[in-house]
Design a protein around this motif. Structure first.
Motif, PDB file in Angstrom:
ATOM      1  N   SER A  44     -25.781  -3.267  -1.315  1.00  0.00           N
ATOM      2  CA  SER A  44     -26.811  -3.550  -0.309  1.00  0.00           C
ATOM      3  C   SER A  44     -28.208  -3.141  -0.779  1.00  0.00           C
ATOM      4  O   SER A  44     -29.205  -3.731  -0.358  1.00  0.00           O
ATOM      5  N   ARG A  45     -28.267  -2.145  -1.669  1.00  0.00           N
ATOM      6  CA  ARG A  45     -29.567  -1.676  -2.154  1.00  0.00           C
ATOM      7  C   ARG A  45     -29.845  -2.097  -3.597  1.00  0.00           C
ATOM      8  O   ARG A  45     -30.814  -1.645  -4.200  1.00  0.00           O
ATOM      9  N   ALA A  46     -28.952  -2.953  -4.134  1.00  0.00           N
ATOM     10  CA  ALA A  46     -29.134  -3.491  -5.499  1.00  0.00           C
ATOM     11  C   ALA A  46     -29.218  -2.379  -6.541  1.00  0.00           C
ATOM     12  O   ALA A  46     -30.021  -2.439  -7.475  1.00  0.00           O
ATOM     13  N   TRP A  47     -28.396  -1.358  -6.382  1.00  0.00           N
ATOM     14  CA  TRP A  47     -28.362  -0.270  -7.357  1.00  0.00           C
ATOM     15  C   TRP A  47     -27.484  -0.660  -8.547  1.00  0.00           C
ATOM     16  O   TRP A  47     -26.477  -1.367  -8.387  1.00  0.00           O
ATOM     17  N   PRO A  48     -27.817  -0.187  -9.733  1.00  0.00           N
ATOM     18  CA  PRO A  48     -26.954  -0.415 -10.896  1.00  0.00           C
ATOM     19  C   PRO A  48     -25.699   0.453 -10.810  1.00  0.00           C
ATOM     20  O   PRO A  48     -25.748   1.585 -10.324  1.00  0.00           O
ATOM     21  N   ILE A  49     -24.585  -0.089 -11.252  1.00  0.00           N
ATOM     22  CA  ILE A  49     -23.315   0.649 -11.257  1.00  0.00           C
ATOM     23  C   ILE A  49     -22.743   0.591 -12.662  1.00  0.00           C
ATOM     24  O   ILE A  49     -22.494  -0.499 -13.189  1.00  0.00           O
ATOM     25  N   HIS A  50     -22.526   1.745 -13.256  1.00  0.00           N
ATOM     26  CA  HIS A  50     -21.991   1.806 -14.612  1.00  0.00           C
ATOM     27  C   HIS A  50     -20.612   2.448 -14.609  1.00  0.00           C
ATOM     28  O   HIS A  50     -20.223   3.142 -13.662  1.00  0.00           O
ATOM     29  N   HIS A  85     -21.840  -2.031 -17.344  1.00  0.00           N
ATOM     30  CA  HIS A  85     -21.699  -2.303 -15.922  1.00  0.00           C
ATOM     31  C   HIS A  85     -20.236  -2.191 -15.496  1.00  0.00           C
ATOM     32  O   HIS A  85     -19.323  -2.524 -16.248  1.00  0.00           O
ATOM     33  N   LEU A  86     -20.036  -1.720 -14.264  1.00  0.00           N
ATOM     34  CA  LEU A  86     -18.690  -1.531 -13.735  1.00  0.00           C
ATOM     35  C   LEU A  86     -17.917  -2.845 -13.779  1.00  0.00           C
ATOM     36  O   LEU A  86     -18.366  -3.861 -13.257  1.00  0.00           O
ATOM     37  N   LEU A 106     -19.623   1.527  -3.055  1.00  0.00           N
ATOM     38  CA  LEU A 106     -19.913   0.198  -3.590  1.00  0.00           C
ATOM     39  C   LEU A 106     -20.760  -0.611  -2.615  1.00  0.00           C
ATOM     40  O   LEU A 106     -21.665  -1.353  -3.028  1.00  0.00           O
ATOM     41  N   SER A 107     -20.482  -0.478  -1.319  1.00  0.00           N
ATOM     42  CA  SER A 107     -21.253  -1.218  -0.318  1.00  0.00           C
ATOM     43  C   SER A 107     -22.718  -0.780  -0.315  1.00  0.00           C
ATOM     44  O   SER A 107     -23.633  -1.616  -0.241  1.00  0.00           O
ATOM     45  N   ILE A 108     -22.938   0.522  -0.413  1.00  0.00           N
ATOM     46  CA  ILE A 108     -24.315   1.030  -0.449  1.00  0.00           C
ATOM     47  C   ILE A 108     -25.025   0.531  -1.710  1.00  0.00           C
ATOM     48  O   ILE A 108     -26.192   0.099  -1.651  1.00  0.00           O
ATOM     49  N   GLY A 151     -16.861   5.894 -12.286  1.00  0.00           N
ATOM     50  CA  GLY A 151     -17.903   4.990 -11.841  1.00  0.00           C
ATOM     51  C   GLY A 151     -19.097   5.789 -11.367  1.00  0.00           C
ATOM     52  O   GLY A 151     -18.947   6.811 -10.693  1.00  0.00           O
ATOM     53  N   ILE A 152     -20.295   5.350 -11.711  1.00  0.00           N
ATOM     54  CA  ILE A 152     -21.494   6.102 -11.360  1.00  0.00           C
ATOM     55  C   ILE A 152     -22.604   5.129 -10.984  1.00  0.00           C
ATOM     56  O   ILE A 152     -22.741   4.057 -11.585  1.00  0.00           O
ATOM     57  N   THR A 153     -23.379   5.485  -9.981  1.00  0.00           N
ATOM     58  CA  THR A 153     -24.491   4.648  -9.540  1.00  0.00           C
ATOM     59  C   THR A 153     -25.686   5.519  -9.200  1.00  0.00           C
ATOM     60  O   THR A 153     -25.543   6.724  -8.942  1.00  0.00           O
ATOM     61  N   ALA A 154     -26.858   4.929  -9.207  1.00  0.00           N
ATOM     62  CA  ALA A 154     -28.096   5.640  -8.874  1.00  0.00           C
ATOM     63  C   ALA A 154     -29.106   4.625  -8.365  1.00  0.00           C
ATOM     64  O   ALA A 154     -28.907   3.411  -8.465  1.00  0.00           O
ATOM     65  N   SER A 155     -30.206   5.133  -7.815  1.00  0.00           N
ATOM     66  CA  SER A 155     -31.181   4.250  -7.172  1.00  0.00           C
ATOM     67  C   SER A 155     -31.954   3.376  -8.149  1.00  0.00           C
ATOM     68  O   SER A 155     -32.521   2.359  -7.751  1.00  0.00           O
ATOM     69  N   ASP A 156     -32.001   3.760  -9.445  1.00  0.00           N
ATOM     70  CA  ASP A 156     -32.664   2.918 -10.447  1.00  0.00           C
ATOM     71  C   ASP A 156     -32.075   3.203 -11.816  1.00  0.00           C
ATOM     72  O   ASP A 156     -31.358   4.191 -12.014  1.00  0.00           O
ATOM     73  N   ASP A 157     -32.381   2.330 -12.771  1.00  0.00           N
ATOM     74  CA  ASP A 157     -31.801   2.423 -14.114  1.00  0.00           C
ATOM     75  C   ASP A 157     -32.208   3.707 -14.832  1.00  0.00           C
ATOM     76  O   ASP A 157     -31.396   4.310 -15.540  1.00  0.00           O
ATOM     77  N   ASN A 158     -33.473   4.111 -14.695  1.00  0.00           N
ATOM     78  CA  ASN A 158     -33.942   5.306 -15.398  1.00  0.00           C
ATOM     79  C   ASN A 158     -33.192   6.553 -14.931  1.00  0.00           C
ATOM     80  O   ASN A 158     -32.778   7.390 -15.744  1.00  0.00           O
ATOM     81  N   LEU A 159     -33.021   6.673 -13.615  1.00  0.00           N
ATOM     82  CA  LEU A 159     -32.301   7.829 -13.081  1.00  0.00           C
ATOM     83  C   LEU A 159     -30.842   7.784 -13.522  1.00  0.00           C
ATOM     84  O   LEU A 159     -30.255   8.820 -13.872  1.00  0.00           O
ATOM     85  N   LEU A 160     -30.267   6.595 -13.531  1.00  0.00           N
ATOM     86  CA  LEU A 160     -28.873   6.449 -13.949  1.00  0.00           C
ATOM     87  C   LEU A 160     -28.697   6.881 -15.402  1.00  0.00           C
ATOM     88  O   LEU A 160     -27.754   7.608 -15.744  1.00  0.00           O
ATOM     89  N   GLN A 161     -29.604   6.462 -16.266  1.00  0.00           N
ATOM     90  CA  GLN A 161     -29.508   6.822 -17.679  1.00  0.00           C
ATOM     91  C   GLN A 161     -29.718   8.324 -17.879  1.00  0.00           C
ATOM     92  O   GLN A 161     -29.088   8.923 -18.759  1.00  0.00           O
ATOM     93  N   ASP A 162     -30.586   8.934 -17.081  1.00  0.00           N
ATOM     94  CA  ASP A 162     -30.790  10.385 -17.166  1.00  0.00           C
ATOM     95  C   ASP A 162     -29.506  11.135 -16.807  1.00  0.00           C
ATOM     96  O   ASP A 162     -29.151  12.126 -17.453  1.00  0.00           O
TER      97      ASP A 162
END
Length: 242
Positions: free
Chosen positions: A129-135, A213-214, A124-126, A186-197
């Motif tokens: 800090s990097r403004a990643w989306p969390i679903h 969103h989480l 969660l901290s990472i 809970g899942i996160t990725a560096s951007d929305d497109n990668l997260l949706q993939d």
């Protein structure tokens, strides 16, 4: 001797009300399957669970083998709430009664994978800090995707005994992994497109629902604001009081 009463010294009393009660619109958690079957909310939840088990061919009804050890199963009930504390749905789970299992016959290892709090905090901290989306994802009957190596026989679920074969037992049930059912992911990725993939790829393998969103994870309520994430266990406290 001069007492406070004689001197006219008094201290006001502040009564405290420790009474708690559940909302009248929510059916309380039943203590047995007999009580649950009389409530349409819990009966529907049990039907959903049983239907999922049947659709995944979790077991096969067979005549009871001679001298075979038959393990028991039982129903567990809980309320699932939204992030704001309102009722989301009634949840019924069919699990094995672990006390009826015999090590070396029904199972060889007992293992319950639990993520460490430090791991959750780090991820969660990472992400913050990097403004990643969390679903948040909900995996339906995740335990059914596990493999069972032992040959296991189980009594039919209470309240769902086959009327044509009431003496039959369930063969090749998956009770061990039923104890490890996932409540959420809970899942996160560096951007929305990668997260949706990633979510799309997981959805092709497992039946799951994207909850957006989480907002709730392992009993912790998650609220995102401009300063980061606010973690609270208010709903957990309310569950204890109820």
């Amino acid at each position: 001797m001069t007492t406070r009463l004689k001197a006219g010294i008094t201290k006001p009393k502040h009564p405290i009300n420790l009474h708690t009660s559940t909302s009248p619109t929510i059916s309380p958690i039943p203590k047995s399957h007999l009580t649950a079957l009389t409530d349409p909310h819990w009966q529907e939840a049990m039907n959903d669970e049983y239907r999922a088990l049947m659709e995944n061919n979790t077991w096969e009804l067979v005549p009871r083998p001679h001298n075979a050890h038959i393990i028991h199963c039982m129903w567990l009930y809980r309320h699932k709430f939204h992030a704001n504390g309102t009722l989301q749905r009634y949840k019924a789970r069919l699990v094995v009664n672990g006390k009826s299992q015999q090590v070396g016959m029904d199972c060889f290892d007992t293992f319950s994978p639990v993520v460490k709090p430090t791991t959750i905090q780090t991820v969660l901290s990472i992400a913050v800090s990097r403004a990643w989306p969390i679903h948040q994802l909900d995996v339906k009957n995740a335990f059914l995707h596990g493999d069972l190596n032992e040959t296991v026989y189980m009594f039919q679920p209470p309240g769902f005994v086959n009327k044509q074969h009431p003496s039959f037992v369930a063969s090749y049930a998956n009770p061990y992994t039923a104890l490890n059912k996932l409540h959420g992911l809970g899942i996160t990725a560096s951007d929305d497109n990668l997260l949706q993939d990633i979510i799309t790829s997981l959805s092709t393998e497992f039946a799951m629902t994207d909850l957006g969103h989480l907002h709730h994870f392992l009993g912790i309520q998650v609220t995102r604001n401009r300063d980061g994430l606010f973690l609270s266990q208010g709903s957990y406290v309310r569950d204890i009081l109820e």
